[in-house]
Design an enzyme around this catalytic site. Structure first.
Site, PDB file in Angstrom:
ATOM      1  N   LYS A  89      -3.795  17.126   2.139  1.00 14.32           N
ATOM      2  CA  LYS A  89      -4.073  16.010   3.368  1.00 14.32           C
ATOM      3  C   LYS A  89      -3.971  16.466   4.550  1.00 14.32           C
ATOM      4  O   LYS A  89      -3.113  16.060   5.000  1.00 14.32           O
ATOM      5  CB  LYS A  89      -4.324  14.727   2.434  1.00 14.32           C
ATOM      6  CG  LYS A  89      -6.113  15.185   1.603  1.00 14.32           C
ATOM      7  CD  LYS A  89      -5.833  13.224   1.157  1.00 14.32           C
ATOM      8  CE  LYS A  89      -7.379  12.582   1.330  1.00 14.32           C
ATOM      9  NZ  LYS A  89      -7.173  11.709   0.054  1.00 14.32           N
TER      10      LYS A  89
HETATM   11  O1  LIG Z   1      -7.998   9.145   0.505  1.00 16.71           O
HETATM   12  C1  LIG Z   1      -9.027   8.703   0.508  1.00 16.71           C
HETATM   13  C2  LIG Z   1      -9.260   7.131  -0.358  1.00 16.71           C
HETATM   14  O2  LIG Z   1     -10.763   7.885  -1.360  1.00 16.71           O
HETATM   15  C3  LIG Z   1      -9.884   5.805  -0.236  1.00 16.71           C
HETATM   16  O3  LIG Z   1     -10.414   5.188  -1.135  1.00 16.71           O
HETATM   17  P1  LIG Z   1      -9.438   3.930  -1.175  1.00 16.71           P
HETATM   18  O4  LIG Z   1      -9.803   3.375  -0.480  1.00 16.71           O
HETATM   19  O5  LIG Z   1      -9.795   3.660  -2.495  1.00 16.71           O
HETATM   20  O6  LIG Z   1      -8.123   4.033  -1.697  1.00 16.71           O
END
Ligand SMILES: O=C[C@H](O)COP(=O)(O)O
Length: 221
Positions: A89
Site C-alpha cells: 500500500k
Molecule cells: O486502510 C484502509 C481502511 O479500509 C481504512 O478503514 P478504517 O478507517 O476502518 O481503518
C-alpha cells in the site's frame, strides 16, 4: 464481488478465511497498532499464515512518514520479499504515484491508498496499480456522499478498461457493501464486525421464532 478483511489480527484473519472463505486481507498502520505486535513481527506472522494460500492477497502499508518515491520503493521492495501474497500500500501522493509506477514496472504489486476522488483513481489505473482503495467510510463519516464517487470510479475504469481492481475501503455498513456491489466495485474491505452484522436481519430472527413455534407444535419423530 470479493470480500477482504480489514485487520492485522491473526485470529480475525483465520476466522475470515476458515469460517467465511474471504478472499484477502487489507491492513494499515492503525490495524498493525491494534494487533499489539511490532510491525515486522505482525506482518511476518501473517506471511507465515498465508504461505500455503496463494490466492489470498494481503495489503501491507509502507511507513507513512516516507516522503520521497525512492524511499517508498526501497521499503516496498523489502516488505514484498516477505511473502508473494503481499501487495504494498502506497499513499496516493505525487511521490507515491511515481513509486507505484516504478514498483509495478519491477513486478512489485501495489495498492494505491487514501483515495478520495475519481482523479486520484484515474492515475492509479494509469500506472497499473494492482488495487486502488477509495475510502468510502471516511467520506461518509464527514457527511459526504461516498458512494457517488465509487460509481464514478467504476464507470471511468470501465470506459478506459483499466485493469486496476477497486477496493471499496473503510466500509462501515451492510448498505455500503451492497451499494459497492451494485455499482460493480471488485472488492469491499471492512472489519469482521461489519461483515457479521451484515449477515443478519431482524426478520430472520423473527422468522426463526415463528418456525421454532411451529416445530414445537409438530410431532417430529
Ligand atoms: O486502510 C484502509 C481502511 O479500509 C481504512 O478503514 P478504517 O478507517 O476502518 O481503518
Amino acid at each position: 464481488m470479493k470480500y477482504f478483511l480489514d485487520s492485522a489480527k491473526l485470529d480475525e484473519i483465520k476466522k475470515a478465511y476458515e469460517d467465511y472463505g474471504f478472499d484477502g486481507v487489507t491492513t494499515n498502520p492503525k490495524h498493525i497498532m491494534a494487533s499489539g505486535k511490532p510491525f515486522r513481527k505482525c506482518i511476518a506472522d501473517i506471511a507465515e499464515y498465508v504461505a500455503d494460500k496463494p490466492n489470498f492477497p494481503v495489503s501491507v502499508e509502507i511507513n507513512p512518514h516516507l516522503k520521497k518515491a525512492d524511499e517508498m520503493i526501497e521499503m516496498a521492495k523489502e516488505i514484498s520479499l516477505l511473502s508473494p501474497n503481499f501487495v504494498i500500500k502506497i499513499p496516493t501522493t505525487t511521490e507515491g504515484v511515481k513509486a507505484a509506477r516504478k514498483l509495478e514496472q519491477q513486478g512489485v504489486r501495489t495498492n494505491l491508498t487514501l483515495v478520495f476522488s475519481p482523479s486520484q483513481a484515474i492515475i492509479a489505473g494509469k500506472v497499473n496499480a494492482k488495487y486502488v482503495s477509495p475510502f468510502v467510510g471516511w467520506k461518509e463519516d464527514n457527511g459526504e456522499d461516498g458512494l457517488q464517487y465509487i460509481k464514478d470510479i467504476v464507470d471511468i475504469y470501465q470506459t478506459y478498461s483499466f485493469k486496476t481492481e477497486i477496493i471499496v475501503a473503510a466500509v462501515r455498513t451492510g448498505k455500503q457493501i451492497a451499494e459497492a456491489a451494485k455499482f460493480g466495485a471488485d472488492i469491499v474491505t471492512c472489519g469482521l464486525a461489519v461483515y457479521e452484522t451484515s449477515f443478519n436481519d431482524p426478520y430472520t430472527d423473527f422468522g426463526l421464532g415463528v418456525f421454532q413455534d411451529a416445530w414445537d407444535q409438530t410431532v417430529t419423530d
